[in-house]
Scaffold this active site. Structure first.
Site, PDB file in Angstrom:
ATOM      1  CD  GLU A  54      51.053  48.749  67.313  1.00 42.40           C
ATOM      2  OE1 GLU A  54      51.228  49.225  68.438  1.00 42.40           O
ATOM      3  OE2 GLU A  54      50.105  49.086  66.569  1.00 42.40           O
TER       4      GLU A  54
ATOM      5  CB  CYS B 187      45.072  44.580  60.693  1.00 43.05           C
ATOM      6  SG  CYS B 187      45.286  46.354  60.371  1.00 43.05           S
TER       7      CYS B 187
ATOM      8  CB  CYS C 298      52.224  56.720  60.333  1.00 40.06           C
ATOM      9  SG  CYS C 298      51.037  57.175  59.049  1.00 40.06           S
TER      10      CYS C 298
ATOM     11  CB  CYS D   4      45.272  60.673  60.867  1.00 39.19           C
ATOM     12  SG  CYS D   4      45.429  60.313  59.095  1.00 39.19           S
TER      13      CYS D   4
ATOM     14  CB  CYS E 284      45.709  57.828  63.811  1.00 36.38           C
ATOM     15  SG  CYS E 284      46.441  56.210  63.531  1.00 36.38           S
TER      16      CYS E 284
ATOM     17  N   GLY F  82      51.326  53.160  58.970  1.00 33.17           N
ATOM     18  CA  GLY F  82      51.953  53.549  57.716  1.00 33.17           C
ATOM     19  C   GLY F  82      50.950  53.800  56.613  1.00 33.17           C
ATOM     20  CD  GLU F  83      48.877  56.087  52.256  1.00 32.94           C
ATOM     21  OE1 GLU F  83      48.737  55.343  51.254  1.00 32.94           O
ATOM     22  OE2 GLU F  83      47.929  56.436  52.995  1.00 32.94           O
TER      23      GLU F  83
ATOM     24  CB  SER G   8      43.567  50.859  53.966  1.00 32.87           C
ATOM     25  OG  SER G   8      42.967  52.060  54.418  1.00 32.87           O
TER      26      SER G   8
ATOM     27  CB  SER H  26      41.754  56.358  55.470  1.00 31.19           C
ATOM     28  OG  SER H  26      42.203  55.056  55.753  1.00 31.19           O
ATOM     29  CG  LEU H  27      35.883  60.042  52.886  1.00 33.37           C
ATOM     30  CD1 LEU H  27      36.703  60.736  51.808  1.00 33.37           C
ATOM     31  CD2 LEU H  27      34.524  59.622  52.343  1.00 33.37           C
ATOM     32  CG  HIS H  28      38.697  58.659  58.497  1.00 30.36           C
ATOM     33  ND1 HIS H  28      38.038  57.493  58.807  1.00 30.36           N
ATOM     34  CD2 HIS H  28      39.990  58.292  58.214  1.00 30.36           C
ATOM     35  CE1 HIS H  28      38.879  56.467  58.741  1.00 30.36           C
ATOM     36  NE2 HIS H  28      40.053  56.924  58.372  1.00 30.36           N
TER      37      HIS H  28
ATOM     38  CG  ASN I 127      39.557  50.779  69.264  1.00 35.94           C
ATOM     39  OD1 ASN I 127      38.727  50.450  70.097  1.00 35.94           O
ATOM     40  ND2 ASN I 127      39.987  49.956  68.321  1.00 35.94           N
TER      41      ASN I 127
ATOM     42  CB  CYS J 200      46.674  51.891  63.849  1.00 34.06           C
ATOM     43  SG  CYS J 200      45.813  50.827  62.699  1.00 34.06           S
TER      44      CYS J 200
END
Length: 345
Positions: free
Chosen positions: A90, A103, A110, A114, A117, A160-161, A192, A215-217, A291, A334
Site C-alpha cells: 500500500e 506514505c 509486518c 503492534c 495496527c 513494515g519496519e 519512521s 513510533s512511541l505510543h 483510525n 496502514c
C-alpha cells in the site's frame, strides 16, 4: 532481472565502469528516468543502440501495477500496488497545504505485531527492494501528472519496519534525495521506526539530513509492552538513550509519534509521564487520532481528551502537535486495504 530503480547513481556508475562504459552514463540514465519520466530504456536516445539493448536485457523498469485505488472526499488517495512476484503493498497520497505527501511501505507485511495496527494482521513476507519503494513514488507521481501536481514530501511510515530493511531503505532515500535523481529535499523525507537502538545510532551517523520519527505510543514501559511487542526486546531504557545518541551525532530533531487510544494511553497522568520521558531532548510529539480497525479492540480518544492531552503537554513545556486526519471515509490506516484484499478484514 533486477530493477533499475534499485540502484543509486553511484552503484549504477559502478556498473557502467564494469562493462567498459563511462560512469557519466549513470547521470544520463538518471536524467531520463527521474527528470524526463522515461522508463523505457530503448527510448534513451543518447545511449548507443547496443548499450540500450544490453541494459534492456539486464534491468527491469516496470512500475508496480495498481490493483485498487480509494479516493477520499478530502483528497487522500490509497493505492494497492502489485509487485512482480504478485505481492501487494500500500501507498497513501495525502494533500497538505504545504504540498503532497506519499506514505509508502518498506516491507510486504509486518513482523512488529503492534496491537492496534492493521499491518500486523498480515505477517512479514519479505523486505521490499529500494526499487520497489522508488516504484511506489514513481507510480504516485504518474497519477499526479494529469493534474500538473507532484510530490513534495515522503514518509516511510506505511506497512513494515524500515530499520528491519535498513540497507534497502538507505538506498531508497539516497535515490529519492539525489539532486540528479528524484531530487526531493532531505528535510522533506522522514523514516519512521518502532525503535531498534543500534539502527537508530547507525542512522545518526549516515551524514544525511533525513528526518527520524519514533513510533512511541506509550509513556512508560508497561503500556508500551502491551501495545508493541518490540518493547520487550528493546525497552525504553535502551531506546531513549539511542535516540539521545542520534540527536547528538546528527544534530537533527526527532519526532515521537503517539497514537491516542481511549482508556489506554491518553490520560492526563500519561501526558505527565510522557512529558517527563521526552523533556530535554531536541524533539516534539506528534499526537495521532486513531483510525479504528474493526478486528482490533481499541477506540480513538475523544476530541476533548485529545485536546486536553495536547494542552497538558504544552503547559509542561513539550513541543506537541495534533496530526491532521486523512481518509476517514476510506481504508486509510496502514494495512487496511491490503488486509481486505486478502480477506483478513
Amino acid at each position: 532481472m533486477s530493477s533499475l530503480f534499485s540502484l543509486t547513481r553511484e552503484k549504477l556508475a559502478g556498473h557502467f565502469l564494469q562493462i567498459g562504459q563511462s560512469k557519466f552514463r549513470a547521470e544520463q540514465v538518471f536524467d531520463w528516468v527521474y527528470r524526463k519520466g522515461i522508463y523505457d530504456i530503448s527510448q534513451m536516445s543518447n545511449l548507443s543502440l547496443p548499450l540500450r539493448q544490453e541494459l534492456c536485457s539486464i534491468f527491469d523498469t516496470a512500475l508496480p501495477h495498481e490493483v485498487k485505488r480509494q479516493e477520499s472526499k478530502d483528497g487522500t488517495v490509497k493505492f494497492l500496488f502489485e509487485l512482480e512476484d504478485h505481492s501487494k503493498v500500500e501507498s497513501v497520497l495525502m494533500r497538505y497545504d504545504y504540498g503532497n505527501v506519499i506514505c509508502l511501505s518498506s516491507q510486504v507485511g509486518c513482523a512488529m505485531g503492534c496491537a492496534f495496527c492493521a499491518s500486523g494482521l498480515l505477517k512479514k513476507e519479505r523486505n521490499l527492494t529500494a526499487g520497489e519503494m522508488i516504484g511506489q513514488v514513481l507510480a504516485v507521481k504518474e497519477y499526479l501528472k494529469p493534474s500538473f501536481e507532484t510530490l513534495s514530501h515522503a514518509v516511510v511510515m506505511g506497512t513494515g519496519e524500515p530499520f528491519d530493511n535498513y540497507d534497502n531503505v538507505m538506498d531508497f532515500v539516497r535515490i529519492l534525495n539525489d539532486p540528479k535523481g528524484i531530487g526531493m529535499g532531505a528535510r522533506h523525507i522522514t523514516v519512521s521506526t518502532c525503535g531498534i537502538p543500534d539502527k537508530i545510532r547507525r542512522y545518526g551517523k549516515e551524514g544525511l539530513q533525513i528526518n527520524l520519527a519514533i513510533s512511541l505510543h506509550a509513556p512508560n514501559q508497561e503500556i508500551r509492552e502491551s501495545l508493541m511487542p518490540i518493547a520487550r526486546a528493546y525497552p525504553l531504557d535502551e531506546l531513549i538513550p539511542a535516540v539521545k545518541d542520534y540527536i547528538e551525532s546528527s544534530g537533527r530533531r526527532v519526532t515521537f509519534e503517539y497514537i491516542l487510544l481511549e482508556g489506554v494511553n491518553g490520560s492526563l497522568q500519561n501526558a505527565d509521564e510522557l512529558s517527563d520521558l521526552v523533556r530535554g531532548m531536541l524533539a516534539y510529539v506528534n499526537l495521532i487520532p486513531y483510525n479504528p480497525v474493526k478486528e482490533k479492540p481499541y477506540r480513538r480518544s475523544s476530541k476533548d481528551k485529545v485536546k486536553a492531552f495536547h494542552d497538558r503537554l504544552l503547559k509542561r513545556g513539550i513541543n506537541a502537535t495534533v496530526r491532521k486526519e486523512f481518509g476517514k471515509d476510506i481504508d486509510a490506516a496502514c494495512g487496511q486495504l491490503r488486509a481486505k484484499e486478502k480477506k483478513v478484514l
